[in-house]
Design a protein around this motif. Structure first.
Motif, PDB file in Angstrom:
ATOM      1  N   LEU A 130       0.860  -1.097   0.061  1.00  0.00           N
ATOM      2  CA  LEU A 130      -0.027   0.143   0.228  1.00  0.00           C
ATOM      3  C   LEU A 130       0.807   1.285  -0.057  1.00  0.00           C
ATOM      4  N   GLU A 131       0.367   2.183  -0.615  1.00  0.00           N
ATOM      5  CA  GLU A 131       1.122   3.615  -0.629  1.00  0.00           C
ATOM      6  C   GLU A 131       0.194   4.773  -0.179  1.00  0.00           C
ATOM      7  N   ASP A 132       0.898   5.809   0.334  1.00  0.00           N
ATOM      8  CA  ASP A 132       0.186   6.802   0.591  1.00  0.00           C
ATOM      9  C   ASP A 132       0.491   7.993  -0.735  1.00  0.00           C
ATOM     10  N   ARG A 133      -0.798   8.366  -1.055  1.00  0.00           N
ATOM     11  CA  ARG A 133      -0.609   9.295  -2.107  1.00  0.00           C
ATOM     12  C   ARG A 133      -1.570  10.394  -1.881  1.00  0.00           C
ATOM     13  N   ILE A 134      -1.106  11.686  -1.837  1.00  0.00           N
ATOM     14  CA  ILE A 134      -1.790  12.826  -1.626  1.00  0.00           C
ATOM     15  C   ILE A 134      -2.248  13.442  -3.151  1.00  0.00           C
ATOM     16  N   TYR A 135      -3.484  13.219  -3.706  1.00  0.00           N
ATOM     17  CA  TYR A 135      -3.874  13.628  -4.864  1.00  0.00           C
ATOM     18  C   TYR A 135      -4.921  14.830  -4.804  1.00  0.00           C
ATOM     19  N   ARG A 136      -4.768  15.821  -5.701  1.00  0.00           N
ATOM     20  CA  ARG A 136      -6.206  16.711  -5.816  1.00  0.00           C
ATOM     21  C   ARG A 136      -7.293  16.184  -6.199  1.00  0.00           C
ATOM     22  N   LEU A 137      -8.347  16.235  -5.884  1.00  0.00           N
ATOM     23  CA  LEU A 137      -9.839  15.722  -6.782  1.00  0.00           C
ATOM     24  C   LEU A 137     -10.585  17.119  -7.037  1.00  0.00           C
ATOM     25  N   ARG A 138     -11.089  16.986  -8.341  1.00  0.00           N
ATOM     26  CA  ARG A 138     -11.758  18.293  -8.939  1.00  0.00           C
ATOM     27  C   ARG A 138     -13.123  17.724  -9.360  1.00  0.00           C
ATOM     28  N   CYS A 139     -14.206  18.207  -8.374  1.00  0.00           N
ATOM     29  CA  CYS A 139     -15.571  17.559  -8.824  1.00  0.00           C
ATOM     30  C   CYS A 139     -15.932  18.509  -9.823  1.00  0.00           C
ATOM     31  N   VAL A 140     -16.813  18.042 -10.961  1.00  0.00           N
ATOM     32  CA  VAL A 140     -17.234  18.824 -11.866  1.00  0.00           C
ATOM     33  C   VAL A 140     -18.012  19.783 -11.535  1.00  0.00           C
ATOM     34  N   GLU A 141     -18.689  19.691 -10.261  1.00  0.00           N
ATOM     35  CA  GLU A 141     -19.472  20.826  -9.911  1.00  0.00           C
ATOM     36  C   GLU A 141     -18.712  22.143  -9.206  1.00  0.00           C
ATOM     37  N   GLY A 142     -17.538  22.003  -9.549  1.00  0.00           N
ATOM     38  CA  GLY A 142     -16.842  23.308  -9.211  1.00  0.00           C
ATOM     39  C   GLY A 142     -15.940  23.438  -7.867  1.00  0.00           C
ATOM     40  N   ILE A 147      -6.728  15.108  -1.082  1.00  0.00           N
ATOM     41  CA  ILE A 147      -7.000  13.986  -0.156  1.00  0.00           C
ATOM     42  C   ILE A 147      -5.723  12.968  -0.012  1.00  0.00           C
ATOM     43  N   PRO A 148      -5.415  12.709   0.991  1.00  0.00           N
ATOM     44  CA  PRO A 148      -4.524  11.732   1.288  1.00  0.00           C
ATOM     45  C   PRO A 148      -4.859  10.136   1.319  1.00  0.00           C
ATOM     46  N   TRP A 149      -4.789   9.630   0.114  1.00  0.00           N
ATOM     47  CA  TRP A 149      -5.296   8.332  -0.290  1.00  0.00           C
ATOM     48  C   TRP A 149      -4.393   7.143   0.239  1.00  0.00           C
ATOM     49  N   VAL A 150      -4.662   6.221   0.639  1.00  0.00           N
ATOM     50  CA  VAL A 150      -3.933   4.989   0.596  1.00  0.00           C
ATOM     51  C   VAL A 150      -4.513   3.896  -0.503  1.00  0.00           C
ATOM     52  N   GLY A 151      -3.557   3.564  -1.358  1.00  0.00           N
ATOM     53  CA  GLY A 151      -3.985   2.428  -2.087  1.00  0.00           C
ATOM     54  C   GLY A 151      -2.749   1.755  -2.916  1.00  0.00           C
ATOM     55  N   MET A 209      -6.092   2.559  -7.059  1.00  0.00           N
ATOM     56  CA  MET A 209      -7.205   1.790  -6.361  1.00  0.00           C
ATOM     57  C   MET A 209      -7.116   2.105  -4.916  1.00  0.00           C
ATOM     58  N   ALA A 210      -8.012   3.014  -4.511  1.00  0.00           N
ATOM     59  CA  ALA A 210      -7.966   3.212  -2.825  1.00  0.00           C
ATOM     60  C   ALA A 210      -8.487   2.251  -2.188  1.00  0.00           C
ATOM     61  N   VAL A 211      -7.864   2.331  -1.079  1.00  0.00           N
ATOM     62  CA  VAL A 211      -8.515   1.394  -0.008  1.00  0.00           C
ATOM     63  C   VAL A 211      -8.339   1.943   1.395  1.00  0.00           C
ATOM     64  N   GLY A 212      -8.042   3.222   1.627  1.00  0.00           N
ATOM     65  CA  GLY A 212      -7.959   3.789   2.541  1.00  0.00           C
ATOM     66  C   GLY A 212      -7.794   5.451   2.185  1.00  0.00           C
ATOM     67  N   ASN A 222     -16.654   7.162   1.469  1.00  0.00           N
ATOM     68  CA  ASN A 222     -15.792   7.501   0.232  1.00  0.00           C
ATOM     69  C   ASN A 222     -15.614   6.327  -0.455  1.00  0.00           C
ATOM     70  N   GLY A 223     -16.348   5.460  -0.410  1.00  0.00           N
ATOM     71  CA  GLY A 223     -16.276   4.112  -1.394  1.00  0.00           C
ATOM     72  C   GLY A 223     -15.758   2.767  -1.128  1.00  0.00           C
ATOM     73  N   ALA A 224     -15.805   2.430   0.261  1.00  0.00           N
ATOM     74  CA  ALA A 224     -15.221   1.131   0.907  1.00  0.00           C
ATOM     75  C   ALA A 224     -16.051   0.053   0.121  1.00  0.00           C
ATOM     76  N   PRO A 225     -15.315  -1.328  -0.028  1.00  0.00           N
ATOM     77  CA  PRO A 225     -13.848  -1.254   0.322  1.00  0.00           C
ATOM     78  C   PRO A 225     -12.841  -0.922  -0.582  1.00  0.00           C
ATOM     79  N   LEU A 226     -13.164  -0.745  -1.833  1.00  0.00           N
ATOM     80  CA  LEU A 226     -12.259  -0.225  -2.546  1.00  0.00           C
ATOM     81  C   LEU A 226     -12.806   0.881  -3.858  1.00  0.00           C
ATOM     82  N   ARG A 227     -11.949   1.645  -4.298  1.00  0.00           N
ATOM     83  CA  ARG A 227     -12.792   2.720  -5.063  1.00  0.00           C
ATOM     84  C   ARG A 227     -11.596   3.214  -5.991  1.00  0.00           C
ATOM     85  N   LEU A 228     -11.848   3.594  -7.328  1.00  0.00           N
ATOM     86  CA  LEU A 228     -11.148   4.048  -8.145  1.00  0.00           C
ATOM     87  C   LEU A 228     -10.645   5.481  -8.067  1.00  0.00           C
ATOM     88  N   VAL A 229      -9.478   5.880  -8.191  1.00  0.00           N
ATOM     89  CA  VAL A 229      -9.250   7.394  -7.910  1.00  0.00           C
ATOM     90  C   VAL A 229      -8.264   7.786  -9.297  1.00  0.00           C
TER      91      VAL A 229
END
Ligand code: MTE
Ligand code: MO
Length: 318
Positions: A130-142, A147-151, A209-212, A222-229
């Protein structure tokens, strides 16, 4: 035909951690005095106990591509959500999160691959580092978050099923279960939620693939147990609570494209130059901030992914 195919080179789940640390911890919280007190207390505490935040089965290592921007507070990341299966309001997913049971959970991988299979979530993901990855998330709503994902990279998972040369796209499907996802009792979208990526997008090392998140098990909202990012695309491409992955030769249907094809394209790369028919995409409000920021092409990940779309008209393929 579906077969179970844990590869013999991969460690058995039992070699990595004793009997379900995750489940054991939750059981403890639910049955102990502390757990009882928390459950009897305010609903916020209940949400946190029943819907994630527990210890992961392995300690994540620092992954590549992390932004050094300040992460959005945990409180906002877990209470300001889009997960229509748990309600259409931003606070609905955290309030309704307790309905979703992320264990037991299995995922079917099928279609154009040499080794299709149905795997149990724990068997499925525990072999991966598993890796820690801090990504920006941009929603289409503006709005946007950091988010510091784990995946783990989606490509490590997909390769394991040996996609054939006919696999040009990957289709993803969320759980359909109106008990666990009460928002599915109303037909606000065509359930189950489906999404898709082109094969090269799916195999790109940024695709996670985020699991945390925040170093802990992924909260249900946030989409447990796993979600795409997919950080260079609008948030809705990052499909939650996945139960099926299918390798296909044609562009697969996607939920938001089906709902409003003139508003949501298959690609949905973050693009300040292509407006949504009803609003501009030039700016975004980072949750927790007052002034708006300029939205960057590919959400700031152009150096990594712009080459995937070389020669394509991104106004046509929006
Ligand atoms: N199954 C499913 N996945 C989904 C959604 C949804 O409604 N259902 N909403 C999407 C949208 S619009 C966004 S912005 C992100 C939000 O992810 P977050 O709540 O973890 O921040 O999830 C995406 N994935
Ligand atoms: Mo979104």
């Amino acid at each position: 035909m579906l077969i179970r195919i844990p590869k013999s080179s991969e460690p058995r789940p039992s070699e990595i951690t004793p009997e379900s640390v995750y489940r054991g911890r939750r059981t403890f919280l639910k049955t102990s005095a502390l757990g009882a007190a928390l459950l009897a207390g305010c609903s916020q505490a209940e949400d946190e106990v029943v819907s994630g935040g527990g210890e992961l089965w392995t300690t994540p290592v620092k992954g590549p591509f992390s932004t050094d921007e300040t992460p959005t507070p945990y409180e906002s990341v877990t209470t300001y959500n889009n997960f229509y299966e748990l309600g259409t309001g931003k606070r609905d997913p955290s309030r309704n999160a307790h309905n979703l049971k992320p264990r037991p959970w299995s995922i079917a991988v099928e279609g154009e691959c040499a080794r299709p299979g149905v795997l149990d979530i724990d068997e499925f993901v525990r072999p991966y580092a598993l890796e820690d990855r801090i990504y920006r998330l941009r929603c289409v709503e503006g709005w946007s978050m950091v988010i510091p994902w784990v995946g783990f990279p989606l490509n490590t998972l997909l390769s394991r099923f040996e996609p054939t040369s006919r696999a040009r796209y990957v289709a993803f499907q969320t759980l359909y279960d109106p008990q666990m996802l009460p928002g599915q009792r109303r037909k606000v979208l065509d359930w189950p939620y489906v999404e898709g990526l082109r094969m090269d997008e799916a195999m790109h090392p940024l695709t996670l693939m985020a699991v945390g998140l925040y170093g802990k098990v992924l909260p249900n909202q946030n989409g447990a147990p796993l979600r795409l990012v997919v950080p260079w695309k609008y948030g809705f491409k990052s499909i939650k609570s996945i139960v099926k992955i299918r390798f296909v030769d044609k562009e697969p249907p996607t939920t938001w494209n089906r709902a409003a094809p003139d508003e949501y394209g298959f690609y949905s790369n973050v693009n300040p130059d292509v407006r949504h028919p009803r609003w501009s995409q030039r700016k975004e409000r980072r949750i927790g901030e007052f002034l708006k920021r300029k939205t960057l092409p590919f959400n700031g990940y152009a150096d990594e992914v712009a080459a995937l779309y070389a020669g394509m008209d991104l106004r046509k393929y929006f």
